[in-house]
Structure formats: structure tokens, C-alpha cells
Write a protein that holds these residues in place. Structure first.
Motif, PDB file in Angstrom:
ATOM      1  N   GLU A  58      -1.601 -24.945 -13.413  1.00 25.79           N
ATOM      2  CA  GLU A  58      -1.164 -25.048 -14.791  1.00 25.79           C
ATOM      3  C   GLU A  58      -0.296 -23.845 -15.153  1.00 25.79           C
ATOM      4  O   GLU A  58      -0.612 -22.718 -14.807  1.00 25.79           O
ATOM      5  N   GLY A  59       0.801 -24.114 -15.837  1.00 20.67           N
ATOM      6  CA  GLY A  59       1.731 -23.059 -16.192  1.00 20.67           C
ATOM      7  C   GLY A  59       2.861 -22.911 -15.191  1.00 20.67           C
ATOM      8  O   GLY A  59       3.827 -22.220 -15.444  1.00 20.67           O
ATOM      9  N   LYS A  60       2.747 -23.552 -14.035  1.00 16.89           N
ATOM     10  CA  LYS A  60       3.821 -23.542 -13.039  1.00 16.89           C
ATOM     11  C   LYS A  60       4.908 -24.520 -13.497  1.00 16.89           C
ATOM     12  O   LYS A  60       4.698 -25.322 -14.407  1.00 16.89           O
ATOM     13  N   PRO A  61       6.083 -24.506 -12.869  1.00 21.18           N
ATOM     14  CA  PRO A  61       7.132 -25.460 -13.236  1.00 21.18           C
ATOM     15  C   PRO A  61       6.649 -26.904 -13.073  1.00 21.18           C
ATOM     16  O   PRO A  61       5.765 -27.195 -12.275  1.00 21.18           O
ATOM     17  N   THR A  62       7.255 -27.799 -13.835  1.00 24.43           N
ATOM     18  CA  THR A  62       6.880 -29.210 -13.829  1.00 24.43           C
ATOM     19  C   THR A  62       7.990 -30.050 -13.211  1.00 24.43           C
ATOM     20  O   THR A  62       9.162 -29.837 -13.494  1.00 24.43           O
ATOM     21  N   ALA A  63       7.593 -30.996 -12.366  1.00 25.73           N
ATOM     22  CA  ALA A  63       8.539 -31.958 -11.782  1.00 25.73           C
ATOM     23  C   ALA A  63       8.255 -33.316 -12.403  1.00 25.73           C
ATOM     24  O   ALA A  63       7.109 -33.737 -12.483  1.00 25.73           O
ATOM     25  N   TRP A  77       2.766 -30.424 -11.515  1.00 20.51           N
ATOM     26  CA  TRP A  77       3.142 -29.017 -11.392  1.00 20.51           C
ATOM     27  C   TRP A  77       3.515 -28.784  -9.938  1.00 20.51           C
ATOM     28  O   TRP A  77       3.067 -29.494  -9.050  1.00 20.51           O
ATOM     29  N   TYR A  78       4.354 -27.783  -9.690  1.00 19.13           N
ATOM     30  CA  TYR A  78       4.700 -27.481  -8.301  1.00 19.13           C
ATOM     31  C   TYR A  78       4.955 -26.002  -8.111  1.00 19.13           C
ATOM     32  O   TYR A  78       5.204 -25.264  -9.046  1.00 19.13           O
ATOM     33  N   LYS A  95       0.751 -30.637  -7.684  1.00 18.68           N
ATOM     34  CA  LYS A  95      -0.564 -31.006  -8.211  1.00 18.68           C
ATOM     35  C   LYS A  95      -0.311 -31.936  -9.388  1.00 18.68           C
ATOM     36  O   LYS A  95       0.339 -31.568 -10.368  1.00 18.68           O
ATOM     37  N   CYS A  96      -0.835 -33.157  -9.286  1.00 17.81           N
ATOM     38  CA  CYS A  96      -0.647 -34.157 -10.335  1.00 17.81           C
ATOM     39  C   CYS A  96      -1.252 -33.668 -11.639  1.00 17.81           C
ATOM     40  O   CYS A  96      -2.386 -33.181 -11.666  1.00 17.81           O
TER      41      CYS A  96
END
Length: 107
Positions: A58-63, A77-78, A95-96
Motif C-alpha cells: 500500500e502506498g506504492k505506485p498503482t497499475a 500496487w507494484y 499485489k492486487c
């Protein structure tokens, strides 16, 4: 470099003994080979790929161009890590956001 006979992990020098980094097994230090060993600085935590179940993505970039094989959700997140040699593309770890399923993409 010396490896643990019990688990195969790399051992490090601790005084007169070699200690396994993973299982803690100890082995007598071979003084004849001691000159061959080189100590290096410990690996920092920012080089570690978070693969354990409780790792916080959580808080990482989102794809939003991905597809979770578990639930079909299209956002995850990735994080990106260089897992191969420098001339190979980096690996993306996902991570979904819906179900927490983890997977990787080698590009």
C-alpha cells in the motif's frame, strides 16, 4: 565463501566460528582458508524484494493495466526490481488491490 552444511545458506565470520545467516548453525573456522574470506557490508533493507505474505505494498505506485488471475480486478500496487543482469529488463512485482494476490511480470 563458506556455505552451511545444514541449509545451504551463506555463512559469515563471527570471531573464531563461521555462523549461518539463516539457521544459526556454527562451524569451526578454517584458519588456513581464513585469508580467502572477504567481509562486506551488510545488505540494506531497500534492496530486499518484499515477497512475504505480510509485505506492505500500500502506498506504492498503482497499475491499472493489469488483470488479477484470482479475482479479475484490474488495479494493483507494484514495485520494480532489477532481478537479472543489467542488460535485461526489470521485473515488476504486483499485489492486487482487491484480493491481495501477488504475481510478477518480466516485461
Amino acid at each position: 565463501m563458506q556455505f552451511c552444511d545444514d541449509c545451504g545458506s551463506m555463512m559469515h565470520s563471527d570471531g573464531d566460528v563461521m555462523v549461518c545467516s539463516s539457521c544459526g548453525a556454527e562451524d569451526a573456522r578454517d584458519e588456513e582458508r581464513a585469508a580467502e574470506f572477504v567481509s562486506t557490508a551488510e545488505q540494506s533493507d531497500d534492496d530486499v524484494i518484499e515477497t512475504e505474505e505480510g509485505a506492505n505494498f500500500e502506498g506504492k505506485p498503482t497499475a491499472d493495466d493489469v488483470h488479477c488471475d484470482e479475482c479479475g480486478h484490474t488495479e494493483a500496487w507494484y514495485t520494480i526490481k532489477q532481478t537479472g543482469s543489467a542488460d535485461e529488463p526489470p521485473t515488476r512485482f504486483f499485489k492486487c488491490q482487491e484480493c491481495g494476490h501477488r504475481w510478477r511480470d518480466y516485461n
